[in-house]
Motif scaffolding. Structure first.
Motif, PDB file in Angstrom:
ATOM      1  N   GLU A 101      -4.553  -3.976 -11.405  1.00 30.77           N
ATOM      2  CA  GLU A 101      -3.863  -3.569 -10.180  1.00 30.77           C
ATOM      3  C   GLU A 101      -4.164  -4.600  -9.113  1.00 30.77           C
ATOM      4  OE1 GLU A 101      -4.353   0.446  -8.392  1.00 30.77           O
ATOM      5  OE2 GLU A 101      -4.950   0.932 -10.414  1.00 30.77           O
ATOM      6  N   ARG A 102      -3.159  -5.287  -8.668  1.00 30.62           N
ATOM      7  CA  ARG A 102      -3.222  -6.360  -7.671  1.00 30.62           C
ATOM      8  C   ARG A 102      -3.891  -7.604  -8.264  1.00 30.62           C
ATOM      9  NH1 ARG A 102      -1.265  -4.821  -3.161  1.00 30.62           N
ATOM     10  NH2 ARG A 102      -1.555  -2.746  -2.296  1.00 30.62           N
ATOM     11  N   TRP A 115      -8.309  -1.452 -18.139  1.00 27.00           N
ATOM     12  CA  TRP A 115      -7.741  -1.271 -16.788  1.00 27.00           C
ATOM     13  C   TRP A 115      -8.717  -1.833 -15.774  1.00 27.00           C
ATOM     14  CZ3 TRP A 115     -10.203   1.338 -12.801  1.00 27.00           C
ATOM     15  CH2 TRP A 115      -9.470   1.401 -11.606  1.00 27.00           C
ATOM     16  N   LYS A 171       1.166   2.453  -7.099  1.00 30.24           N
ATOM     17  CA  LYS A 171       0.582   1.569  -8.122  1.00 30.24           C
ATOM     18  C   LYS A 171      -0.505   2.227  -8.981  1.00 30.24           C
ATOM     19  CE  LYS A 171      -1.027  -1.507  -5.525  1.00 30.24           C
ATOM     20  NZ  LYS A 171      -2.269  -0.770  -5.473  1.00 30.24           N
ATOM     21  N   THR A 172      -1.450   2.885  -8.311  1.00 38.30           N
ATOM     22  CA  THR A 172      -2.599   3.438  -9.034  1.00 38.30           C
ATOM     23  C   THR A 172      -2.167   4.529 -10.011  1.00 38.30           C
ATOM     24  OG1 THR A 172      -3.978   2.906  -7.148  1.00 38.30           O
ATOM     25  CG2 THR A 172      -4.886   4.481  -8.710  1.00 38.30           C
ATOM     26  N   THR A 173      -1.310   5.420  -9.564  1.00 41.19           N
ATOM     27  CA  THR A 173      -0.783   6.476 -10.446  1.00 41.19           C
ATOM     28  C   THR A 173      -0.115   5.843 -11.653  1.00 41.19           C
ATOM     29  OG1 THR A 173      -0.304   7.756  -8.470  1.00 41.19           O
ATOM     30  CG2 THR A 173       0.802   8.464 -10.493  1.00 41.19           C
ATOM     31  N   ALA A 223      -0.452   2.785 -12.868  1.00 39.61           N
ATOM     32  CA  ALA A 223      -1.376   2.014 -13.726  1.00 39.61           C
ATOM     33  C   ALA A 223      -2.063   2.962 -14.707  1.00 39.61           C
ATOM     34  CB  ALA A 223      -2.408   1.283 -12.872  1.00 39.61           C
ATOM     35  N   HIS A 224      -2.495   4.126 -14.203  1.00 40.15           N
ATOM     36  CA  HIS A 224      -3.187   5.076 -15.086  1.00 40.15           C
ATOM     37  C   HIS A 224      -2.259   5.611 -16.161  1.00 40.15           C
ATOM     38  CE1 HIS A 224      -6.337   5.090 -11.874  1.00 40.15           C
ATOM     39  NE2 HIS A 224      -7.039   4.954 -12.975  1.00 40.15           N
ATOM     40  N   LYS A 256      -8.953  -3.619 -11.406  1.00 34.05           N
ATOM     41  CA  LYS A 256      -8.248  -3.716 -10.119  1.00 34.05           C
ATOM     42  C   LYS A 256      -8.901  -4.749  -9.211  1.00 34.05           C
ATOM     43  CE  LYS A 256     -11.096  -0.632  -7.476  1.00 34.05           C
ATOM     44  NZ  LYS A 256     -11.287   0.541  -6.663  1.00 34.05           N
ATOM     45  N   ASP A 302       0.847  -1.197   0.000  1.00 35.70           N
ATOM     46  CA  ASP A 302       0.000   0.000   0.000  1.00 35.70           C
ATOM     47  C   ASP A 302       0.885   1.251   0.000  1.00 35.70           C
ATOM     48  OD1 ASP A 302      -2.942  -1.084   1.004  1.00 35.70           O
ATOM     49  OD2 ASP A 302      -1.277  -2.254   1.785  1.00 35.70           O
TER      50      ASP A 302
END
Ligand code: TMP
Length: 204
Positions: free
Chosen positions: A93-94, A36, A13-15, A17-18, A38, A9
């Motif tokens: 993501e994950r 995309w 990751k999220t930034t 991935a986008h 998650k 955490d």
């Protein structure tokens, strides 16, 4: 192509991935599309399981594990498998490595049992996995700056460092699939490295 992004955490990751989705949509116009998604919760109705598993109340590590697996069964059936069948690039993501790192290294459940459940559930394996590696104190510091944390985020740095050692073990064991990226670099440096890795794999 099935690509997953992993990390503790607060690793960014999220930034990433986008950014990756945006770049691939520009560079890979001839492919069937980029999806995309998650975990947990990346399927219609999945927000309910996400809520259940991330909010307070669960005490048994197996309830946590089985909720993540139930979420994945629906996610694979309703989102991932159909998109792969249509020839799309799926960026998730994950996925399974998070379950191994969090539920085995973090919660102490046996790795081989979890992997046996993966096989029984018939989860497709990712073709490539990007692991954004960041030391737990740095990740925790980022999360604290974002405000309210969920149940797993509140576990603290000792838990996150255990999870990180899980990712490290998996990256060593599955080194053909998992690529470690240094999460301490700046956002654009990390993004460029991820894109290079993915494009090299796509066009090999
Ligand atoms: P997220 O906020 O990055 O989407 O992740 C949700 C939390 O769920 C995060 O703390 C990691 C955890 N998790 C597991 O413990 N096991 C799993 O299998 C998955 C997919 C997530």
């Amino acid at each position: 192509m099935f690509l997953t992004l992993e990390g503790i955490d607060g690793c960014g990751k999220t930034t990433q991935a986008h950014l990756l989705v945006e770049r691939l949509r520009e560079t890979e116009k001839s492919c069937g599309g980029v999806v995309w998604t998650k975990e947990p919760g990346g399927w219609p109705g999945g927000e309910k399981i996400r809520d259940l598993v991330l909010r307070d109340g669960l005490e048994h590590p197996l309830s946590e594990l089985f909720l993540f697996l139930a979420d994945r069964c629906e996610h694979v059936l309703q989102v991932i498998a159909p998109a792969l069948k249509e020839g799309k690039i799926v960026i998730c993501e994950r996925y399974t490595d998070s379950t191994l790192a969090y539920q085995s290294w973090g919660r102490g459940l046996p790795l081989e049992k979890i992997e046996e459940l993966f096989r029984w559930c018939g989860f497709p394996s990712p073709d490539k996995t990007i692991w954004i590696d960041l030391p737990a104190p740095a990740a925790y510091h980022r999360m604290a700056g974002r405000g309210r944390m969920d149940r797993l985020e509140e576990e603290g740095t000792v838990f996150l460092e255990k999870v990180r050692s899980g990712f490290s073990f998996l990256a060593e064991r599955d080194r053909g699939r998992i690529v470690r990226i240094d999460g301490e670099k700046d956002i654009s440096g990390i993004s460029a490295e991820i894109l290079d890795t993915v494009l090299a794999f796509l066009h090999q």
